[in-house]
Scaffold this active site. Sequence first.
Site, mmCIF file in Angstrom:
data_model
loop_
_atom_site.group_PDB
_atom_site.id
_atom_site.type_symbol
_atom_site.label_atom_id
_atom_site.label_comp_id
_atom_site.label_asym_id
_atom_site.label_seq_id
_atom_site.Cartn_x
_atom_site.Cartn_y
_atom_site.Cartn_z
ATOM 1 N N ASP A 79 0.857 -1.182 0.000
ATOM 2 C CA ASP A 79 0.000 0.000 0.000
ATOM 3 C C ASP A 79 0.900 1.241 0.000
ATOM 4 O O ASP A 79 2.041 1.187 0.456
ATOM 5 C CB ASP A 79 -0.885 -0.013 1.245
ATOM 6 C CG ASP A 79 -1.680 1.265 1.414
ATOM 7 O OD1 ASP A 79 -2.335 1.679 0.449
ATOM 8 O OD2 ASP A 79 -1.615 1.854 2.505
ATOM 9 N N ASP A 108 -1.775 -0.674 6.065
ATOM 10 C CA ASP A 108 -2.038 -0.216 7.431
ATOM 11 C C ASP A 108 -3.444 0.300 7.634
ATOM 12 O O ASP A 108 -3.810 0.649 8.748
ATOM 13 C CB ASP A 108 -1.060 0.903 7.801
ATOM 14 C CG ASP A 108 -1.413 2.223 7.144
ATOM 15 O OD1 ASP A 108 -1.811 2.203 5.955
ATOM 16 O OD2 ASP A 108 -1.297 3.274 7.799
ATOM 17 N N ASP A 142 -7.263 -1.638 3.431
ATOM 18 C CA ASP A 142 -6.347 -2.716 3.058
ATOM 19 C C ASP A 142 -6.809 -4.071 3.586
ATOM 20 O O ASP A 142 -6.226 -5.099 3.222
ATOM 21 C CB ASP A 142 -4.940 -2.433 3.599
ATOM 22 C CG ASP A 142 -4.347 -1.152 3.045
ATOM 23 O OD1 ASP A 142 -4.538 -0.893 1.846
ATOM 24 O OD2 ASP A 142 -3.708 -0.408 3.807
#
Length: 672
Positions: free
Chosen positions: A353, A542, A546
């Site tokens: 990410d 995080d 996600d």
Amino acid sequence: MPGRRLLRYGRRPAVMTSACGCEPSAPMTEEDEHTPWWRDRAILLPVASGLTLLLGLILEWFIPGAGLMATTLFWVSLLLGASQFVPGALKGLFTSRRLGIGLLMTISATGAVLLGFIEEAAALAFLYSIAEALEDKAMDKARSGLRALLTLIPSTATIVAAHGGARTVQVEDLVPGDILRLAAGERLATDGVVRSGHSSLDVSAITGESIPVEVGPGDAVLAGSINTSGALEVKATAAGTDNSLTTVVKLVEQAQNDKGRRARIADRLARPLVPGVLILAILVAAIGSLLGDPGVWIERALVVLVAASPCALAISVPVTVVSAIGAASKFGVVIKSGAAFERLGGIRHLALDKTGTLTRNRPTVTEVLTTGGVNRAEVLDWAAALEAHSTHPLAAAITAAALHPPVAQQVSEAAGQGITGVITGTRIAVGSPRWLSPGPLATEVESLEEQGMTVVIVHRDGQPVGAVGVRDELRPEAPEVIQSLAAEGFGITMLTGDNTRTATALAVEAGIQDVRAQLRPEDKARAVADLHERGPVAMIGDGINDAPALASADIGIAMGARGSDAAIESADVAFTGDDLRLIPRALHHARRGRAIINQNIILSLAIIIVLLPLAITGVLGLAAVVLVHEVAEVIVIANGLRAARTRHPDLNPVKTATITADEDAHGKTRVY
């Protein structure tokens, strides 16, 4: 609501399900999830088994005439230890035809009992049950974090009736077509399209992006978005119980269920071993009885069962896993399960990410442009004086960069556009390039936007005098980490909900070639599924957005102690820090642990291969076979404990670039 039921009754596998081929027990309650070890039956029973075994050995060795009492204690020890894996192993065999390592241990213990070696059977049951219980306890993490997903949805919403009046309804009663009124500071209850009004929405919980999105009539908006400024009317496009956030919950639940069905290394070995050993023992007893003394060959068949006991294999894997997981926690890596540790050592591709993982998730001023004879400090001070009256995240970045902002008066904010005010008699306006003309700075502003920055234009008395570029910068160690991972042969992909321009600019700086931008949570999960074609995939993120990708990857890694509860809960591994250098450390550590596991497996299988013909021919009796197994257990345990050794020095901070007050002839700030 589909997700609410899941969150209220979150499930986790029971003890001894992951490695012994046993069936899961009833779902665990939230109260059970937090039971300390000294009140945990799954720990206390193996411990009691060990204590009674030890007491029995003491009586047998040191107290003459205590043989009956010692034998009784051996039986108690055997029953306590076996109670932790025998019922589940048998249930797995008869209900789902699962052949696990627990079934082999059950057969071996039974063979030892039939031959009268109660002490050896008790030792086998104790060692296996305590090893598995310790592994499970080491990985026992509460599965309640997905509650964070649905707490993003308010319990009620304000809808506008056909006659123009407003009323409050339960979110479960929302249907597509309802008109929702969203005041500043409120959270959107379901997906929709803006019908009227302009504002900025905080979508960090959904897309992970820290910089708010400006919306107006016709723009699609997602459930869970927070309205930061002006009032909006939104036409619902999804029901309150079936929107983008409830979809995320269902995706995570499905992915975790799929992952839970994957077999452990020991189970994969046990599948062909169990029927093979049983068939061999039957053949030894049957053929030997036809050719010789049935009593002798039946005894040899039972010795074969014990010789084929995977004692070393069953004990070495949990010992190695517990040792490695404990060592990993010392340098900031929390691994939730033995299965996760085994998979982590085989990862070949990493999906990362962007926001909060590759970047700090903290927008900062990275560039300042000036024109019209003003300097950088003036532009920043004027912008900060007005932004001090705003709650926009960009405002915090700008005010933090200014040294001595003046006091602004007559401040007014146009939602989703900008803010104006008077500073020492001069009218200053700060806002988006779509609202305020950049004038002679247009080319440079366009260049900053191509670099992924969000640009704020500053006007003085109606004329452009400067521009401030704000961006969520890469973590300073990111390029080094990406380069080292690529050099070791890992594939790397960036997955982000941010726009393509910003994502590409940061990917170039980080050294990432494969970039996939403008992804919603379900898109990230699909992207991870596509990456499986390149080998085992780890997803690192995080945010709540996600969670589906973390759950669907072979290994999900939650980045940082400040990561969302949903991300940490959906992941298999969690970092207690934010330093990206933990990624290669964790991968190297898992590879080393996997290598030790493989060494122990080879040794364990080699011992079985050597012992079987010796047991069949009668060269070795049961006592000798048990002695060999016990020596092997000591060896593999000692080898497994090597996984606890780590050589990871402290991570020293990486020097970061800073903005100085130096400017070139055109007033452009230099970044060093």
